[in-house]
Design an enzyme around this catalytic site. Structure first.
Site, PDB file in Angstrom:
ATOM      1  N   HIS A  61       0.837  -1.208   0.000  1.00 50.95           N
ATOM      2  CA  HIS A  61       0.000   0.000   0.000  1.00 50.95           C
ATOM      3  C   HIS A  61       0.869   1.255   0.000  1.00 50.95           C
ATOM      4  CE1 HIS A  61      -4.066   1.651   1.598  1.00 50.95           C
ATOM      5  NE2 HIS A  61      -3.393   2.621   1.010  1.00 50.95           N
ATOM      6  N   LEU A  64       2.409   6.572  -5.025  1.00 53.26           N
ATOM      7  CA  LEU A  64       3.581   7.156  -5.691  1.00 53.26           C
ATOM      8  C   LEU A  64       3.228   8.409  -6.492  1.00 53.26           C
ATOM      9  CD1 LEU A  64       5.579   3.981  -6.844  1.00 53.26           C
ATOM     10  CD2 LEU A  64       5.852   5.362  -4.775  1.00 53.26           C
ATOM     11  N   ASN A  95      -5.086   5.734  -7.096  1.00 57.30           N
ATOM     12  CA  ASN A  95      -5.739   7.053  -7.071  1.00 57.30           C
ATOM     13  C   ASN A  95      -4.814   8.161  -7.568  1.00 57.30           C
ATOM     14  OD1 ASN A  95      -4.126   6.974  -4.763  1.00 57.30           O
ATOM     15  ND2 ASN A  95      -5.581   8.099  -3.488  1.00 57.30           N
ATOM     16  N   ASP A 155      -8.654   2.498  -3.262  1.00 62.55           N
ATOM     17  CA  ASP A 155      -8.160   3.133  -2.033  1.00 62.55           C
ATOM     18  C   ASP A 155      -8.180   4.657  -2.099  1.00 62.55           C
ATOM     19  OD1 ASP A 155      -6.806   2.987   0.624  1.00 62.55           O
ATOM     20  OD2 ASP A 155      -5.368   4.177  -0.507  1.00 62.55           O
ATOM     21  N   ASN A 281      -6.601   9.104   6.748  1.00 61.58           N
ATOM     22  CA  ASN A 281      -7.774   8.233   6.611  1.00 61.58           C
ATOM     23  C   ASN A 281      -7.337   6.778   6.598  1.00 61.58           C
ATOM     24  OD1 ASN A 281      -9.413  10.422   6.424  1.00 61.58           O
ATOM     25  ND2 ASN A 281      -9.852  10.189   4.229  1.00 61.58           N
ATOM     26  N   ASP A 308       0.842   2.700   3.622  1.00 63.02           N
ATOM     27  CA  ASP A 308      -0.068   3.774   3.187  1.00 63.02           C
ATOM     28  C   ASP A 308       0.704   5.095   3.048  1.00 63.02           C
ATOM     29  OD1 ASP A 308      -2.260   5.129   2.299  1.00 63.02           O
ATOM     30  OD2 ASP A 308      -3.448   4.925   4.128  1.00 63.02           O
ATOM     31  N   GLY A 327      -3.337  11.899   4.985  1.00 61.98           N
ATOM     32  CA  GLY A 327      -2.230  11.053   4.535  1.00 61.98           C
ATOM     33  C   GLY A 327      -0.918  11.432   5.179  1.00 61.98           C
TER      34      GLY A 327
HETATM   35  O1  DOR Z   1      -4.856   9.101   4.451  1.00 55.33           O
HETATM   36  C1  DOR Z   1      -5.019   8.615   3.346  1.00 55.33           C
HETATM   37  N1  DOR Z   1      -4.436   9.145   2.264  1.00 55.33           N
HETATM   38  N2  DOR Z   1      -5.816   7.555   3.212  1.00 55.33           N
HETATM   39  C2  DOR Z   1      -6.155   7.072   2.010  1.00 55.33           C
HETATM   40  O2  DOR Z   1      -6.864   6.105   1.958  1.00 55.33           O
HETATM   41  C3  DOR Z   1      -5.683   7.732   0.776  1.00 55.33           C
HETATM   42  C4  DOR Z   1      -4.434   8.466   1.029  1.00 55.33           C
HETATM   43  C5  DOR Z   1      -4.038   9.412  -0.079  1.00 55.33           C
HETATM   44  O3  DOR Z   1      -4.135   9.038  -1.244  1.00 55.33           O
HETATM   45  O4  DOR Z   1      -3.582  10.511   0.215  1.00 55.33           O
END
Ligand code: DOR
Length: 437
Positions: A61, A64, A95, A155, A281, A308, A327
């Site tokens: 997870h 990039l 994403n 995600d 998240n 993550d 994030g």
């Molecule tokens: O905190 C997060 N950031 N959770 C996620 O599921 C996505 C991620 C992001 O892409 O910044």
């Protein structure tokens, strides 16, 4: 990066066990493990200084950000961060902008990863077109493409429509691929920016209840049961999720789960400063959740650690808490946070770290060249760690293009000193915890 035909790694302790020994690597493969004679000649030599030798770490997870947000991370900068963090394989989430919901994008990311060559970059394909949750993406085309996509996820967003999720699971089963779900009921988290508990109430922040995660985990377990499918829970963050996974396994449901380093170490007491770096998240939960997640990881109920790693630009983090993007960076600190929360705490030994950061993640996605035993004949994907070193995290010294680490100025144990990808040294520090070479 040093490209060599043969490497000799001197003075390392596989899994931190036994007396130090040497590992000879030829043509990307471990040729011998044991006392290698002084007369042995290799193109390159690494002095392991008595450190712990682990199979290269595997991250299921990672974000990039390429294509689309190259100002915050690229395949190259993220690969360098990964190698310095001890990783030899990462799964790059879908994403991006445009979303990786077709084989053109997933193959592009895969090719970029190959060109950089610091870590195996496996693109994750989106489950639904544009992550919109309405129409299944061309999962088969992505699986059949050059990248051979084996992990799919929306995600950042949850595949929240149960009918779409049911179809996705059925389709994935037919293709022999895995879906990683971002478990979040969007109706329960509208406007939410923090864990729904006493801290958020005191700070006046809109709360994200545990039930928003747990209700999706439970629902997906049941959908997977009926479809005879596998399901992977991304970033498990609550004690209740742990109990639901335990229950589902007991029912024979094929469910796996990951936990992030930040959910093992940090809790919502950090929110008091309203610093946007702590927004993530799912949100940082309560201490009781971190304790349950650590115990579940030690026990194997939660299978593995996944970073993550989520880079964001300064202007997206240094703002009002509720406006900050969720994030946190994770690649370069993951091993140390696991050392702190699991090894120092006596919950895992280094063999256990190899299990949760390399072997299990590789097994979950069916990588046959990662997370392998440290024995002759196996691919030389290796990480060397100084278990006794400590280091202080400086955001401006990280390889990532972004600086949103929640561990800034924190002193953590264990230092990655070298990473080897199929016999090539992809990261190496100078002696005594020195600079990267
Ligand atoms: O905190 C997060 N950031 N959770 C996620 O599921 C996505 C991620 C992001 O892409 O910044």
């Amino acid at each position: 990066m040093t490209v060599t035909g043969s490497v000799l790694i001197r003075n390392v302790r596989p899994y931190g066990e036994g007396e130090p020994l040497d590992v000879a690597v030829t043509d990307g493969v471990i040729a011998a493990v044991g006392a290698v004679p002084d007369t042995h000649v290799a193109d390159d030599e690494i002095d392991g200084r008595g450190g712990v030798l682990l199979p290269g770490l595997v991250d299921l997870h990672t974000h990039l950000r390429e294509p689309g947000r190259e100002d915050t991370e690229t395949v190259e900068s993220g690969s360098r961060a990964a190698a310095r963090g001890g990783f030899t394989a990462v799964f790059a989430m879908a994403n991006t902008a445009p979303v990786a919901d077709n084989a053109t994008i997933t193959d592009h990311v895969w090719r970029l990863g190959r060109e950089v060559g610091l870590v195996d970059v496996h693109p994750v394909g989106a489950v639904t077109v544009g992550l919109a949750g309405e129409q299944l993406a061309e999962m088969g085309m992505m699986a059949d493409g050059a990248a051979g996509v084996r992990l799919f996820s929306d995600d950042g967003k949850c595949v929240h429509d149960p009918v779409i999720m049911k179809r996705a699971l059925e389709y994935a089963t037919g293709l022999g691929v895995l879906i990683s779900q971002h478990s979040e009921d969007p109706r329960l988290t509208q406007g939410a920016v923090a864990h729904d508990g006493p801290t958020a109430a005191r700070l006046g922040l809109a709360g994200w209840p545990r039930a928003a995660e747990e209700s999706i985990v439970a629902r997906d377990a049941l959908l997977a049961r009926d479809a005879g499918a596998r399901i992977h829970v991304a970033h498990a963050s609550t004690a209740g999720t742990v109990e639901l996974i335990r229950w589902a396994r007991g029912q024979g449901i094929d469910i796996t789960a990951e936990v992030t380093p930040h959910h093992l170490l940090l809790d919502d007491s950090r929110l008091a400063t309203y610093d946007g770096v702590n927004r993530v998240n799912p949100p940082l939960r309560e201490e009781s959740d971190t304790r349950a997640l650590r115990a579940a990881l030690a026990e194997g109920v939660v299978d593995c650690v996944a970073t993550d790693h989520a880079p964001h630009a300064a202007q997206e983090k240094c703002c009002e808490f509720s406006q900050a993007r969720p994030g946190m960076l994770g690649l370069e600190t993951a091993l140390s946070v696991v050392a702190e929360t699991m090894v120092t705490a006596g919950l895992l030994d280094w063999r256990g770290v190899a299990r949760v950061m390399s072997e299990r993640p590789a097994q979950i996605v069916g990588l046959d060249d990662q997370g392998r035993p440290l024995t002759a004949g196996e691919p030389a994907n290796l990480t060397i760690v100084d278990p006794d070193a400590t280091w202080t995290v400086r955001d401006d010294a990280l390889a990532s293009r972004s600086q949103n680490t929640p561990y800034r100025e924190m002193t953590l144990p264990a230092l990655v000193t070298a990473t080897v990808l199929r016999g090539r040294v992809t990261a190496r520090r100078a002696a005594n915890g020195g600079a990267w070479q």
